[in-house]
Design an enzyme around this catalytic site. Structure first.
Site, PDB file in Angstrom:
ATOM      1  N   GLU A 153       0.921  -1.173   0.007  1.00 55.75           N
ATOM      2  CA  GLU A 153       0.035   0.052   0.018  1.00 55.75           C
ATOM      3  C   GLU A 153       0.827   1.301   0.029  1.00 55.75           C
ATOM      4  O   GLU A 153       1.875   1.298   0.544  1.00 55.75           O
ATOM      5  CB  GLU A 153      -0.909   0.057   1.247  1.00 55.75           C
ATOM      6  N   GLU A 158      -1.831  11.382   4.457  1.00 64.02           N
ATOM      7  CA  GLU A 158      -2.940  11.086   5.347  1.00 64.02           C
ATOM      8  C   GLU A 158      -2.862  12.302   6.134  1.00 64.02           C
ATOM      9  O   GLU A 158      -1.819  12.566   6.525  1.00 64.02           O
ATOM     10  CB  GLU A 158      -2.689   9.778   5.954  1.00 64.02           C
TER      11      GLU A 158
END
Length: 272
Positions: A153, A158
């Site tokens: 991933e 974020e």
């Protein structure tokens, strides 16, 4: 003149194909030795239409993952104005229709666009709220190595609640299951004024992932020799996700008084 133009277009097309190839009509695979200086935009969206371009994107459906509890295709979580996409996190005002307390908007390119190697940039600004967790990230399209997290991933960005920093992270079986988080370091945080537009990006080559913010490198995650092979599942096509998440074990509880909250996406560009 017409023949000359056709020849030039054909020549450029052949040059591109020497350096990249397209499989299944939507997966772009760059040849490993292509120099950066030759990168060209192969896919982009400027969000200038009044609705989502469904040839490029799908609204992310609800799922059981920590980040996906409140995903929806409800139009209330999507807005288009001034050439920008607004992905919203809102209080759910109709819990008879949908019992969940919150709803969130997100889009992905799964099954419509994926790429292997090159550069991606996303120009966006973020709003803050307790429990807000906007993210820009990538997952494997073809699942070459099996179930998550074996395919890895790539988290381009974020942001948590009201923090003045963003996270950029590389996940894999190597980091999550084998706990190899320092060989090499798998994430970084960078101070960012998230209320302004910033460009979050990644330069991806066969031997490293170079994360960027406003075109400046922030952390490099290299492919290592003589370690477990699960350290580098990044030799396969990945698709893109952009979502305004709410809540979860990492960001914590949501404060409904802070809602609605938006991630405002100006454009997305992918180069090979």
């Amino acid at each position: 003149m017409k023949l000359t133009l056709m020849f030039t277009v054909g020549l450029l097309f052949n040059i591109y194909n020497l350096q990249s190839q397209i499989t299944n009509n939507y997966i772009h695979i760059q040849k490993e030795n292509k120099p950066k200086k030759d990168w060209k935009i192969i896919w982009q969206d400027d969000f200038n239409n009044a609705e989502l371009d469904t040839t490029k994107w799908t609204k992310i459906p609800p799922n059981n993952a920590d980040w996906g509890n409140y995903m929806t295709d409800d139009p209330l979580c999507y807005d288009f104005k001034d050439g920008k996409l607004y992905l919203k996190g809102i209080k759910n005002t109709d819990t008879i229709k949908d019992p969940r307390p919150y709803l969130t908007g997100g889009i992905y390119t799964k099954g419509k666009f994926a790429y292997q190697y090159g550069k991606i940039e996303i120009h966006a600004k973020l709003e803050s709220a307790q429990g807000a967790w906007p993210a820009m990230w990538m997952l494997a399209e073809t699942k070459k190595y099996g179930k998550y997290p074996k395919n890895g991933e790539i988290d381009l960005m974020e942001h948590l609640s009201f923090e003045d920093q963003v996270y950029q992270t590389t996940h894999s079986y190597y980091t999550l299951e084998l706990k190899q988080k320092d060989n090499p370091p798998y994430y970084t945080t960078t101070k960012v004024d998230v209320s302004k537009y910033n460009t979050y990006g990644l330069e991806w080559s066969p031997d490293k992932l170079v994360y960027t913010i406003n075109s400046k490198p922030t952390i490099t995650y290299p492919k290592l020799d003589n370690v477990d092979k699960s350290q580098w599942p990044f030799d396969q096509p990945f698709y893109l996700l952009i979502d305004q998440q709410l809540g979860g074990s990492w960001v914590g509880e949501v404060n409904p008084d802070d809602l609605p909250v938006n991630m405002v996406v100006d454009w997305v560009k992918v180069y090979q």
